[in-house]
Design a protein around this motif. Structure first.
Motif, PDB file in Angstrom:
ATOM      1  N   GLY A 140     -59.123 -21.079  19.074  1.00  0.00           N
ATOM      2  CA  GLY A 140     -60.185 -21.330  20.041  1.00  0.00           C
ATOM      3  C   GLY A 140     -61.545 -20.929  19.515  1.00  0.00           C
ATOM      4  N   SER A 141     -62.388 -20.495  20.434  1.00  0.00           N
ATOM      5  CA  SER A 141     -63.772 -20.161  20.130  1.00  0.00           C
ATOM      6  C   SER A 141     -63.863 -18.983  19.168  1.00  0.00           C
ATOM      7  N   GLY A 142     -64.735 -19.095  18.193  1.00  0.00           N
ATOM      8  CA  GLY A 142     -64.972 -18.017  17.237  1.00  0.00           C
ATOM      9  C   GLY A 142     -64.139 -18.111  15.975  1.00  0.00           C
ATOM     10  N   VAL A 143     -63.219 -19.079  15.884  1.00  0.00           N
ATOM     11  CA  VAL A 143     -62.348 -19.210  14.717  1.00  0.00           C
ATOM     12  C   VAL A 143     -63.075 -20.034  13.652  1.00  0.00           C
ATOM     13  N   SER A 144     -63.052 -19.556  12.407  1.00  0.00           N
ATOM     14  CA  SER A 144     -63.722 -20.235  11.297  1.00  0.00           C
ATOM     15  C   SER A 144     -62.707 -20.706  10.271  1.00  0.00           C
ATOM     16  N   GLY A 145     -63.139 -21.624   9.427  1.00  0.00           N
ATOM     17  CA  GLY A 145     -62.298 -22.115   8.346  1.00  0.00           C
ATOM     18  C   GLY A 145     -63.061 -23.127   7.517  1.00  0.00           C
ATOM     19  N   GLN A 146     -62.383 -23.637   6.499  1.00  0.00           N
ATOM     20  CA  GLN A 146     -62.996 -24.639   5.625  1.00  0.00           C
ATOM     21  C   GLN A 146     -63.197 -25.937   6.412  1.00  0.00           C
ATOM     22  N   CYS A 147     -64.354 -26.544   6.262  1.00  0.00           N
ATOM     23  CA  CYS A 147     -64.657 -27.786   6.974  1.00  0.00           C
ATOM     24  C   CYS A 147     -63.819 -28.939   6.439  1.00  0.00           C
ATOM     25  N   ALA A 148     -63.398 -29.810   7.337  1.00  0.00           N
ATOM     26  CA  ALA A 148     -62.682 -31.025   6.942  1.00  0.00           C
ATOM     27  C   ALA A 148     -63.693 -32.042   6.431  1.00  0.00           C
ATOM     28  N   LYS A 149     -63.200 -32.999   5.659  1.00  0.00           N
ATOM     29  CA  LYS A 149     -64.087 -34.044   5.133  1.00  0.00           C
ATOM     30  C   LYS A 149     -64.537 -34.956   6.255  1.00  0.00           C
ATOM     31  N   ARG A 150     -65.662 -35.601   6.039  1.00  0.00           N
ATOM     32  CA  ARG A 150     -66.196 -36.523   7.031  1.00  0.00           C
ATOM     33  C   ARG A 150     -65.274 -37.715   7.205  1.00  0.00           C
ATOM     34  N   LEU A 151     -65.131 -38.174   8.436  1.00  0.00           N
ATOM     35  CA  LEU A 151     -64.316 -39.358   8.717  1.00  0.00           C
ATOM     36  C   LEU A 151     -65.126 -40.627   8.574  1.00  0.00           C
ATOM     37  N   ARG A 152     -66.405 -40.561   8.914  1.00  0.00           N
ATOM     38  CA  ARG A 152     -67.247 -41.752   8.910  1.00  0.00           C
ATOM     39  C   ARG A 152     -67.780 -42.019   7.519  1.00  0.00           C
ATOM     40  N   THR A 153     -67.255 -43.038   6.874  1.00  0.00           N
ATOM     41  CA  THR A 153     -67.801 -43.462   5.590  1.00  0.00           C
ATOM     42  C   THR A 153     -68.130 -44.938   5.730  1.00  0.00           C
ATOM     43  N   GLN A 154     -69.398 -45.237   5.882  1.00  0.00           N
ATOM     44  CA  GLN A 154     -69.807 -46.619   6.063  1.00  0.00           C
ATOM     45  C   GLN A 154     -70.202 -47.216   4.727  1.00  0.00           C
ATOM     46  N   SER A 155     -69.818 -48.440   4.538  1.00  0.00           N
ATOM     47  CA  SER A 155     -70.237 -49.136   3.333  1.00  0.00           C
ATOM     48  C   SER A 155     -71.695 -49.541   3.494  1.00  0.00           C
ATOM     49  N   PRO A 156     -72.406 -49.712   2.381  1.00  0.00           N
ATOM     50  CA  PRO A 156     -73.810 -50.072   2.507  1.00  0.00           C
ATOM     51  C   PRO A 156     -74.034 -51.438   3.140  1.00  0.00           C
ATOM     52  N   HIS A 157     -73.002 -52.286   3.161  1.00  0.00           N
ATOM     53  CA  HIS A 157     -73.141 -53.621   3.740  1.00  0.00           C
ATOM     54  C   HIS A 157     -72.265 -53.758   4.978  1.00  0.00           C
ATOM     55  N   SER A 158     -72.270 -52.749   5.853  1.00  0.00           N
ATOM     56  CA  SER A 158     -71.470 -52.847   7.066  1.00  0.00           C
ATOM     57  C   SER A 158     -72.032 -53.954   7.945  1.00  0.00           C
ATOM     58  N   ILE A 159     -71.250 -54.398   8.904  1.00  0.00           N
ATOM     59  CA  ILE A 159     -71.618 -55.546   9.729  1.00  0.00           C
ATOM     60  C   ILE A 159     -72.920 -55.285  10.489  1.00  0.00           C
ATOM     61  N   ASP A 160     -73.196 -54.028  10.825  1.00  0.00           N
ATOM     62  CA  ASP A 160     -74.391 -53.718  11.600  1.00  0.00           C
ATOM     63  C   ASP A 160     -75.615 -53.447  10.741  1.00  0.00           C
ATOM     64  N   SER A 161     -75.496 -53.503   9.427  1.00  0.00           N
ATOM     65  CA  SER A 161     -76.618 -53.106   8.591  1.00  0.00           C
ATOM     66  C   SER A 161     -77.765 -54.099   8.676  1.00  0.00           C
ATOM     67  N   LYS A 162     -78.939 -53.619   8.345  1.00  0.00           N
ATOM     68  CA  LYS A 162     -80.151 -54.422   8.418  1.00  0.00           C
ATOM     69  C   LYS A 162     -80.097 -55.593   7.431  1.00  0.00           C
ATOM     70  N   GLN A 163     -79.532 -55.345   6.240  1.00  0.00           N
ATOM     71  CA  GLN A 163     -79.427 -56.396   5.225  1.00  0.00           C
ATOM     72  C   GLN A 163     -78.557 -57.542   5.715  1.00  0.00           C
ATOM     73  N   VAL A 164     -77.442 -57.219   6.343  1.00  0.00           N
ATOM     74  CA  VAL A 164     -76.525 -58.255   6.820  1.00  0.00           C
ATOM     75  C   VAL A 164     -77.179 -59.061   7.931  1.00  0.00           C
ATOM     76  N   ARG A 165     -77.882 -58.382   8.840  1.00  0.00           N
ATOM     77  CA  ARG A 165     -78.557 -59.112   9.922  1.00  0.00           C
ATOM     78  C   ARG A 165     -79.615 -60.047   9.356  1.00  0.00           C
TER      79      ARG A 165
END
Length: 188
Positions: free
Chosen positions: A91-116
């Motif tokens: 619970g609250s106050g417990v520390s540990g090593q951070c997990a890796k990020r889940l969100r890895t977007q490609s530079p050409h994702s469907i919502d990117s400005k370049q694609v639009r």
């Protein structure tokens, strides 16, 4: 103005500046934990970037900690994404090593400005449909402009121009079909 009134004005100004400067030192911290805060199941994830250590905290505990850090002259801690604390049990106050990020977007994702921008490019007098194939063996009858627009979001499986006989039986706007493997040979 007399000298006495100027002197009194300066003294009042010095006292006001001194009182204003001391107001931050003795100020109580905002956001002390209440019973309601402590009963809430919601926990925040706080990440120390220097050591890549994550800590689960209640929102009021983070406010209290940041208040103490501010009084000590340290920078406040910021809330991180909750998924960084997904490997920390407890619970609250417990520390540990951070997990890796889940969100890895490609530079050409469907919502990117370049694609639009790519998809909104105008086609000038492009009415002749040709046969286009992809790496998976699908063929489609479409114009050059339509192929370029759909290639904006198809990074690994681009439409490539091919012989017209591969699209035998396809209709423009009818979608992709399996490509024909051999041309039609008419014998006399």
């Amino acid at each position: 103005m007399s000298k006495l009134s100027i002197f009194l004005l300066l003294v009042a100004l010095v006292v006001a500046i001194d009182a204003d400067g001391d107001s931050d030192v003795g100020r109580p911290c905002d956001g002390r934990c209440t019973i309601r805060d402590l009963n809430s199941p919601r926990l925040l994830c706080v990440r120390d970037r220097r050591t890549n250590t994550c800590t689960k905290l209640r929102a009021c505990r983070l406010r209290e900690l940041n208040c103490r850090r501010r009084d000590s002259g340290l920078t406040p801690l910021k809330e991180s994404c909750v998924t960084r604390c997904r490997n920390i049990r407890g619970g609250s106050g417990v520390s540990g090593q951070c997990a890796k990020r889940l969100r890895t977007q490609s530079p050409h994702s469907i919502d990117s400005k370049q694609v639009r921008a790519c998809r909104s490019r105008q086609c000038i007098d492009d009415k002749i449909a040709g046969c286009w194939k992809d790496r998976q063996g699908a063929c489609i009858l479409q114009t050059r402009c339509e192929a370029n627009r759909s290639n904006c979001v198809r990074q690994s499986n681009q439409w490539i121009r091919t012989s017209q006989w591969r699209c035998r039986g396809n209709v423009q706007g009818g979608g992709a079909r399996r490509c024909h493997s051999q041309p039609i040979i008419i014998k006399d």
